[in-house]
Design a protein around this motif. Structure first.
Motif, short mmCIF file in Angstrom:
data_model
loop_
_atom_site.label_atom_id
_atom_site.label_comp_id
_atom_site.label_asym_id
_atom_site.label_seq_id
_atom_site.Cartn_x
_atom_site.Cartn_y
_atom_site.Cartn_z
N SER A 56 37.59 35.16 38.10
CA SER A 56 37.91 36.38 38.64
C SER A 56 37.59 36.14 40.48
O SER A 56 37.03 35.24 40.88
N GLN A 57 38.18 37.41 41.10
CA GLN A 57 37.85 37.50 42.43
C GLN A 57 36.37 38.07 42.59
O GLN A 57 36.09 37.91 43.73
N LYS A 66 35.25 31.46 43.20
CA LYS A 66 35.94 32.90 42.88
C LYS A 66 37.30 32.47 43.33
O LYS A 66 37.66 31.87 44.04
N THR A 67 38.24 33.49 42.66
CA THR A 67 39.65 33.17 43.08
C THR A 67 39.85 34.19 44.38
O THR A 67 39.18 35.20 44.43
N THR A 68 40.33 33.42 45.40
CA THR A 68 40.23 34.21 46.60
C THR A 68 41.90 34.10 47.18
O THR A 68 42.40 32.99 47.35
N GLU A 85 43.22 42.87 39.74
CA GLU A 85 43.43 41.72 38.61
C GLU A 85 42.88 42.75 37.37
O GLU A 85 42.53 43.84 37.25
N PHE A 109 47.72 38.66 39.40
CA PHE A 109 47.02 39.44 40.46
C PHE A 109 48.25 40.45 41.09
O PHE A 109 49.28 39.64 41.30
N LEU A 126 45.66 31.02 48.20
CA LEU A 126 44.89 31.06 47.51
C LEU A 126 44.10 30.17 47.19
O LEU A 126 44.40 28.81 47.32
N TYR A 128 41.22 28.77 44.38
CA TYR A 128 40.77 29.03 42.91
C TYR A 128 40.16 27.62 42.19
O TYR A 128 40.09 26.45 42.75
#
Length: 149
Positions: A56-57, A66-68, A85, A109, A126, A128
């Motif tokens: 997750s972000q 985290k996913t950015t 999300e 997203f 991004l 991840y």
């Protein structure tokens, strides 16, 4: 005899090449949809191989990466709010010693934008990280470019 040796050599090299391929359990795709003359939504989709997950972000410090999603500034659009999300799976992960939120199979997203021009290209990058129950791959950075039509 020489022919058998040549065939075996080729087969061994072929097998080594297959084994040396880089593991990529996540495929990314992108789209955008105008919702009005002045607004659009950008979609960033991860398709995740079975057994793997993407974070997750909103992972707390001390956990996995985290996913950015970072959007490049532009004079043709403005971000409207934060990237959203869906509801992630959350569970205790022993490897990190904490509860972690992640996605399996697919995740989309979404980012709303305000359009300032007729021709808009949303760009950015991004970051991840993906893991399965045995290992984690190093974080990856991907650049994206999404036309808004």
């Amino acid at each position: 005899m020489q022919r058998i040796t040549t065939i075996l050599t080729v087969l061994i090299l072929f097998a080594l090449q297959i084994k040396a391929q880089i593991l990529q359990p996540v495929k990314w795709s992108y789209a955008a949809k105008k919702t009005s003359a002045t607004e659009a939504v950008v979609f960033i989709k991860a398709t995740i191989d079975a057994g793997w997950h993407v974070y997750s972000q909103f992972v707390k410090d001390g956990g996995p990466v985290k996913t950015t999603i970072d959007f490049n500034p532009s004079s043709t659009f403005a971000l409207a709010g934060k990237t959203t999300e869906p509801q992630p799976v959350t569970r205790m992960e022993k490897a990190f010693g904490m509860e972690v939120s992640f996605f399996e199979n697919t995740v989309i997203f979404q980012q709303k934008i305000k359009l300032k021009a007729k021709q808009v290209m949303v760009t950015g990058k991004l970051e991840y990280m993906t893991c399965n129950d045995q290992k984690c791959l190093p974080p990856d950075n991907i650049e994206f470019s999404i036309p808004v039509k």
